[in-house]
Design a protein around this motif. Structure first.
Motif, PDB file in Angstrom:
ATOM      1  N   UNK A 159       0.860  -1.167   0.000  1.00  0.00           N
ATOM      2  CA  UNK A 159       0.000   0.000   0.000  1.00  0.00           C
ATOM      3  C   UNK A 159       0.902   1.224   0.000  1.00  0.00           C
ATOM      4  N   UNK A 160       0.592   2.192  -0.865  1.00  0.00           N
ATOM      5  CA  UNK A 160       1.518   3.282  -1.136  1.00  0.00           C
ATOM      6  C   UNK A 160       0.808   4.626  -1.122  1.00  0.00           C
ATOM      7  N   UNK A 161       1.597   5.680  -0.916  1.00  0.00           N
ATOM      8  CA  UNK A 161       1.089   7.040  -1.016  1.00  0.00           C
ATOM      9  C   UNK A 161       2.132   7.894  -1.730  1.00  0.00           C
ATOM     10  N   UNK A 162       1.661   8.897  -2.467  1.00  0.00           N
ATOM     11  CA  UNK A 162       2.554   9.789  -3.207  1.00  0.00           C
ATOM     12  C   UNK A 162       1.966  11.187  -3.225  1.00  0.00           C
ATOM     13  N   UNK A 163       2.840  12.168  -3.075  1.00  0.00           N
ATOM     14  CA  UNK A 163       2.428  13.574  -3.124  1.00  0.00           C
ATOM     15  C   UNK A 163       3.318  14.310  -4.110  1.00  0.00           C
ATOM     16  N   UNK A 164       2.699  15.158  -4.943  1.00  0.00           N
ATOM     17  CA  UNK A 164       3.438  15.955  -5.922  1.00  0.00           C
ATOM     18  C   UNK A 164       3.181  17.430  -5.657  1.00  0.00           C
ATOM     19  N   UNK A 165       4.250  18.219  -5.724  1.00  0.00           N
ATOM     20  CA  UNK A 165       4.182  19.625  -5.345  1.00  0.00           C
ATOM     21  C   UNK A 165       4.692  20.505  -6.486  1.00  0.00           C
ATOM     22  N   UNK A 166       3.886  21.486  -6.858  1.00  0.00           N
ATOM     23  CA  UNK A 166       4.283  22.453  -7.876  1.00  0.00           C
ATOM     24  C   UNK A 166       5.044  23.592  -7.216  1.00  0.00           C
ATOM     25  N   UNK A 167       6.306  23.756  -7.590  1.00  0.00           N
ATOM     26  CA  UNK A 167       7.104  24.876  -7.089  1.00  0.00           C
ATOM     27  C   UNK A 167       6.794  26.121  -7.913  1.00  0.00           C
ATOM     28  N   UNK A 168       6.817  25.953  -9.239  1.00  0.00           N
ATOM     29  CA  UNK A 168       6.400  26.989 -10.191  1.00  0.00           C
ATOM     30  C   UNK A 168       6.119  26.294 -11.512  1.00  0.00           C
ATOM     31  N   UNK A 169       5.933  27.047 -12.587  1.00  0.00           N
ATOM     32  CA  UNK A 169       5.550  26.439 -13.866  1.00  0.00           C
ATOM     33  C   UNK A 169       6.579  25.440 -14.378  1.00  0.00           C
ATOM     34  N   UNK A 170       7.839  25.587 -13.997  1.00  0.00           N
ATOM     35  CA  UNK A 170       8.903  24.748 -14.559  1.00  0.00           C
ATOM     36  C   UNK A 170       9.555  23.821 -13.537  1.00  0.00           C
ATOM     37  N   UNK A 171       9.059  23.792 -12.330  1.00  0.00           N
ATOM     38  CA  UNK A 171       9.657  22.956 -11.294  1.00  0.00           C
ATOM     39  C   UNK A 171       8.572  22.244 -10.490  1.00  0.00           C
ATOM     40  N   UNK A 172       8.689  20.937 -10.396  1.00  0.00           N
ATOM     41  CA  UNK A 172       7.833  20.119  -9.541  1.00  0.00           C
ATOM     42  C   UNK A 172       8.723  19.142  -8.769  1.00  0.00           C
ATOM     43  N   UNK A 173       8.224  18.690  -7.605  1.00  0.00           N
ATOM     44  CA  UNK A 173       8.894  17.573  -6.937  1.00  0.00           C
ATOM     45  C   UNK A 173       7.834  16.675  -6.313  1.00  0.00           C
ATOM     46  N   UNK A 174       8.225  15.440  -6.065  1.00  0.00           N
ATOM     47  CA  UNK A 174       7.302  14.472  -5.495  1.00  0.00           C
ATOM     48  C   UNK A 174       7.972  13.629  -4.430  1.00  0.00           C
ATOM     49  N   UNK A 175       7.173  13.153  -3.475  1.00  0.00           N
ATOM     50  CA  UNK A 175       7.652  12.269  -2.410  1.00  0.00           C
ATOM     51  C   UNK A 175       6.673  11.104  -2.308  1.00  0.00           C
ATOM     52  N   UNK A 176       7.195   9.900  -2.264  1.00  0.00           N
ATOM     53  CA  UNK A 176       6.320   8.732  -2.169  1.00  0.00           C
ATOM     54  C   UNK A 176       6.881   7.723  -1.181  1.00  0.00           C
TER      55      UNK A 176
END
Length: 278
Positions: A159-176
């Motif tokens: 069982x898993x979870x993941x979150x994605x975060x928009x920093x700005x139009x050209x940068x995203x990061x995710x943690x799972x």
């Protein structure tokens, strides 16, 4: 080429290595060491968001981006002592970096969040995958992973979870992260049985990943740090087995990234066929 696939890189790193050892139980001191390691990894990610910091590992030294575009993906352990020995366990921490030409960040996000398709993208290691929706902040999903490389097949129900975060139009990061892993002993046989949580071979106790995406230079640079916790390698086998684990780690991460790249290319081609607005 390359790109994020929530923790799957780490999964394939370890599912291809099956130590011939007796059953184990995850110890409290091992959990504590894992939690401490993840806190450090996530703190390092947050430091990359501070003013003046480099968002990508690629930009920590000049010339890395050109090398990725011309030579292909970079795959290496994070730090000189990987796997890292912790009480009754090992932490495997690998970084995969690549470039997806002609892509937009939304192309990447579309693929990596399509959890129902993991079972198609990551065959044969993933034999089932189901999206469980969201809790409002995190994507929730489950996967069944199988190791078919040994006589006594082993599966993992995760069982898993993941979150994605928009920093700005050209940068995203995710943690799972995995929130639960159950080992299925003697998978596919009449003796198949699901073991209690934190019991089993200890091939994989925990999985986590951090993904960074930056859109520039006509495509997307992607960095995936895949982290996993496993049981320790017995001292008598450590000198022989550790180089094998490192080689399999590199090959498995490369395979997973290649499978993701193919899925991204297919998604982009499908979008272009449908035309603007889709």
């Amino acid at each position: 080429m390359m790109i994020n696939k929530t923790r799957l890189a780490a999964i394939f790193i370890l599912l291809r290595f099956h130590p011939s050892v007796v059953a184990a139980t995850l110890m409290e001191e091992t959990k504590a060491a894992w939690d401490a390691y993840l806190r450090e990894a996530n703190a390092a990610m947050q430091a990359r968001l501070q003013p003046g910091a480099h968002f990508l590992w690629l930009d920590d030294e000049p010339g890395r981006t050109e090398g990725i575009r011309t030579k292909g993906p970079y795959i290496a352990p994070v730090g000189p002592h990987i796997p890292k020995k912790v009480p009754s366990g090992l932490i495997h921490d690998w970084l995969g970096v690549g470039f997806v030409p002609n892509a937009k960040i939304e192309d990447i996000i579309r693929v990596v969040r399509d959890y129902d398709r993991y079972k198609e993208i990551y065959q044969p290691g993933v034999i089932d995958s189901i999206s469980r929706g969201t809790d409002g902040v995190k994507d929730l999903f489950s996967m069944r992973l199988v190791n078919k490389s040994v006589v006594a097949k082993t599966a993992l129900d995760t069982e898993c979870e993941a979150s994605y975060f928009r920093v700005d139009d050209r940068h995203w990061y995710g943690v799972s992260n995995t929130t639960r892993i159950l080992e299925v002993d003697k998978f596919g046989t009449p003796e198949q049985r699901t073991l209690p949580e934190d019991h089993g071979t200890g091939l994989i106790w925990r999985l986590s990943s951090i993904t960074r995406l930056e859109e520039r230079d006509g495509g997307v640079y992607a960095e995936l740090e895949a982290i996993a916790l496993s049981r320790d390698i017995p001292a008598a086998f450590r000198l022989f087995v550790t180089p094998i684990v490192r080689r399999v780690s590199r090959d498995s991460l490369a395979t997973s990234l290649h499978q993701t790249k193919i899925a991204i290319d297919d998604s982009m081609a499908h979008r272009e066929q449908k035309g603007p607005g889709h």
